[in-house]
Design an enzyme around this catalytic site. Structure first.
Site, PDB file in Angstrom:
ATOM      1  N   ASN A   9     -10.625 -21.679  -8.995  1.00  0.00           N
ATOM      2  CA  ASN A   9     -11.335 -22.783  -9.636  1.00  0.00           C
ATOM      3  C   ASN A   9     -12.353 -23.331  -8.647  1.00  0.00           C
ATOM      4  O   ASN A   9     -11.999 -24.031  -7.701  1.00  0.00           O
ATOM      5  CB  ASN A   9     -10.330 -23.874 -10.046  1.00  0.00           C
ATOM      6  CG  ASN A   9     -11.023 -25.098 -10.627  1.00  0.00           C
ATOM      7  OD1 ASN A   9     -12.220 -25.066 -10.892  1.00  0.00           O
ATOM      8  ND2 ASN A   9     -10.257 -26.168 -10.830  1.00  0.00           N
ATOM      9  N   LYS A  11     -14.563 -25.507  -9.184  1.00  0.00           N
ATOM     10  CA  LYS A  11     -14.928 -26.902  -9.479  1.00  0.00           C
ATOM     11  C   LYS A  11     -16.459 -27.041  -9.475  1.00  0.00           C
ATOM     12  O   LYS A  11     -17.128 -26.123  -9.927  1.00  0.00           O
ATOM     13  CB  LYS A  11     -14.231 -27.845  -8.491  1.00  0.00           C
ATOM     14  CG  LYS A  11     -12.715 -27.560  -8.445  1.00  0.00           C
ATOM     15  CD  LYS A  11     -11.909 -28.572  -7.708  1.00  0.00           C
ATOM     16  CE  LYS A  11     -10.433 -28.154  -7.767  1.00  0.00           C
ATOM     17  NZ  LYS A  11      -9.540 -29.126  -7.154  1.00  0.00           N
ATOM     18  N   HIS A  96      -7.199 -29.972 -16.628  1.00  0.00           N
ATOM     19  CA  HIS A  96      -7.107 -30.033 -15.160  1.00  0.00           C
ATOM     20  C   HIS A  96      -6.962 -31.493 -14.731  1.00  0.00           C
ATOM     21  O   HIS A  96      -7.494 -32.398 -15.387  1.00  0.00           O
ATOM     22  CB  HIS A  96      -8.361 -29.417 -14.538  1.00  0.00           C
ATOM     23  CG  HIS A  96      -8.241 -29.277 -13.052  1.00  0.00           C
ATOM     24  ND1 HIS A  96      -8.521 -30.324 -12.204  1.00  0.00           N
ATOM     25  CD2 HIS A  96      -7.828 -28.248 -12.284  1.00  0.00           C
ATOM     26  CE1 HIS A  96      -8.286 -29.919 -10.956  1.00  0.00           C
ATOM     27  NE2 HIS A  96      -7.873 -28.676 -10.974  1.00  0.00           N
ATOM     28  N   GLU A  98      -8.367 -33.247 -12.612  1.00  0.00           N
ATOM     29  CA  GLU A  98      -9.615 -34.000 -12.457  1.00  0.00           C
ATOM     30  C   GLU A  98     -10.194 -34.400 -13.815  1.00  0.00           C
ATOM     31  O   GLU A  98     -10.811 -35.454 -13.957  1.00  0.00           O
ATOM     32  CB  GLU A  98     -10.617 -33.177 -11.618  1.00  0.00           C
ATOM     33  CG  GLU A  98     -10.175 -33.161 -10.157  1.00  0.00           C
ATOM     34  CD  GLU A  98     -10.376 -31.846  -9.436  1.00  0.00           C
ATOM     35  OE1 GLU A  98     -11.254 -31.059  -9.841  1.00  0.00           O
ATOM     36  OE2 GLU A  98      -9.632 -31.584  -8.465  1.00  0.00           O
ATOM     37  N   GLU A 168       0.100 -28.064 -11.341  1.00  0.00           N
ATOM     38  CA  GLU A 168      -0.635 -28.550 -10.178  1.00  0.00           C
ATOM     39  C   GLU A 168      -0.257 -30.005  -9.930  1.00  0.00           C
ATOM     40  O   GLU A 168      -0.795 -30.907 -10.595  1.00  0.00           O
ATOM     41  CB  GLU A 168      -2.145 -28.452 -10.425  1.00  0.00           C
ATOM     42  CG  GLU A 168      -2.641 -27.047 -10.654  1.00  0.00           C
ATOM     43  CD  GLU A 168      -4.136 -26.922 -10.357  1.00  0.00           C
ATOM     44  OE1 GLU A 168      -4.486 -26.152  -9.469  1.00  0.00           O
ATOM     45  OE2 GLU A 168      -4.930 -27.616 -10.998  1.00  0.00           O
ATOM     46  N   GLY A 174      -6.212 -30.633  -3.101  1.00  0.00           N
ATOM     47  CA  GLY A 174      -7.238 -30.978  -2.119  1.00  0.00           C
ATOM     48  C   GLY A 174      -6.731 -31.846  -0.982  1.00  0.00           C
ATOM     49  O   GLY A 174      -7.526 -32.454  -0.268  1.00  0.00           O
ATOM     50  N   SER A 213      -3.562 -27.054  -2.905  1.00  0.00           N
ATOM     51  CA  SER A 213      -3.641 -26.707  -1.483  1.00  0.00           C
ATOM     52  C   SER A 213      -3.067 -25.333  -1.155  1.00  0.00           C
ATOM     53  O   SER A 213      -2.433 -25.148  -0.116  1.00  0.00           O
ATOM     54  CB  SER A 213      -2.993 -27.803  -0.633  1.00  0.00           C
ATOM     55  OG  SER A 213      -3.703 -29.024  -0.777  1.00  0.00           O
TER      56      SER A 213
END
Ligand code: 13P
Length: 249
Positions: A9, A11, A96, A98, A168, A174, A213
């Site tokens: 991904n 992003k 996702h 985000e 996730e 991140g 991560s």
């Protein structure tokens, strides 16, 4: 043996020129391997270029990071599932963290997007995961299973078998923190049980990916955990060499 899934991904990184360069390096370094599925999720505007660069390697798939749930209409700035499909996407990320936490996407919207993706011939990767606060309050399973049920609610029993799921944990994305293989396994086993309840036998082979991560150092250990059938990788997927190493795990 289920095929392992390695999904990158990107992003909001890599424009068309960088995507072309990445794909050139990646196909040179990554030999075809029939025991795994590799999927790249570039920016929508770099999808066509990535797809073109993979023309000689059709086993490497591409996808979009988001879609709208309607097939067409007055939705400025949005991309529909049929448009993504026509542009060459095979997969779509849905829900996702985000999308949920930065853009306020709801469980119900994720459900509509999964259904829209399937309708258009895309394979949705439904992302679920708890925040740090939810984890501390002992709500991990409740949150993840609620997101899973809502995400699949509008797709019926057969729809369940047409998806992939990615766990996730939001606190691991991140941040350099990963779930321990034992923690990941616990959630993945719970997801598998819920998938069976929702989709019956068809859900047995739905790959459940771990993300948060992931890098080339921890990939093998995470993949060895119970019910971890693949990896969804952000930061460490942006460099073709590092991504090659992970996809070879
Ligand atoms: P990182 O690998 O950068 O933690 O991102 C994970 C992710 O969100 C993939 O979808």
């Amino acid at each position: 043996m289920m095929k392992r899934v390695f999904a990158a991904n990107w992003k909001m990184n890599h424009g068309p020129a960088e995507a072309a360069e990445f794909v050139r390096h990646f196909v040179a370094g990554f030999a075809p391997a029939s025991d795994r599925t590799v999927i790249l999720f570039p920016s929508a505007l770099a999808l066509a270029v990535a797809r073109e660069g993979l023309r000689a390697r059709p086993e490497i798939k591409v996808g979009v990071q988001n879609i709208h749930w309607e097939d067409r209409g007055a939705f400025t700035g949005e991309t529909s599932a049929p448009i993504a499909r026509a542009a060459g996407a095979d997969y779509v990320l849905v829900g996702h963290s985000e999308r949920r936490h930065v853009f306020g996407e709801t469980d119900e919207e994720a459900g509509k997007k999964v259904a829209a993706g399937i309708r258009a011939g895309l394979t949705p990767v439904l992302c679920v995961g708890e925040t740090a606060g939810e984890r501390e309050r002992g709500e991990t399973a409740a949150v993840v299973l609620r997101q899973l049920r809502s995400g699949l609610a509008q797709s019926g029993r057969t729809g369940v078998a047409a998806c992939l799921v990615a766990y996730e944990p939001v606190w691991a994305i991140g941040t350099g923190k990963t779930a321990t293989p034992r923690d990941a396994a616990e959630v993945h086993v719970a997801i598998r049980a819920e998938l069976r309840a929702l989709g019956g036998d068809g859900a047995v082979n739905v790959p459940i990916l771990y993300g948060g991560s992931v890098n080339q150092e921890n990939a093998a250990t995470l993949l060895a955990a119970d019910e971890v059938g693949g990896l969804l990788v952000g930061g460490a997927s942006l460099d073709a060499g590092r991504w090659c190493a992970i996809a070879r795990t």
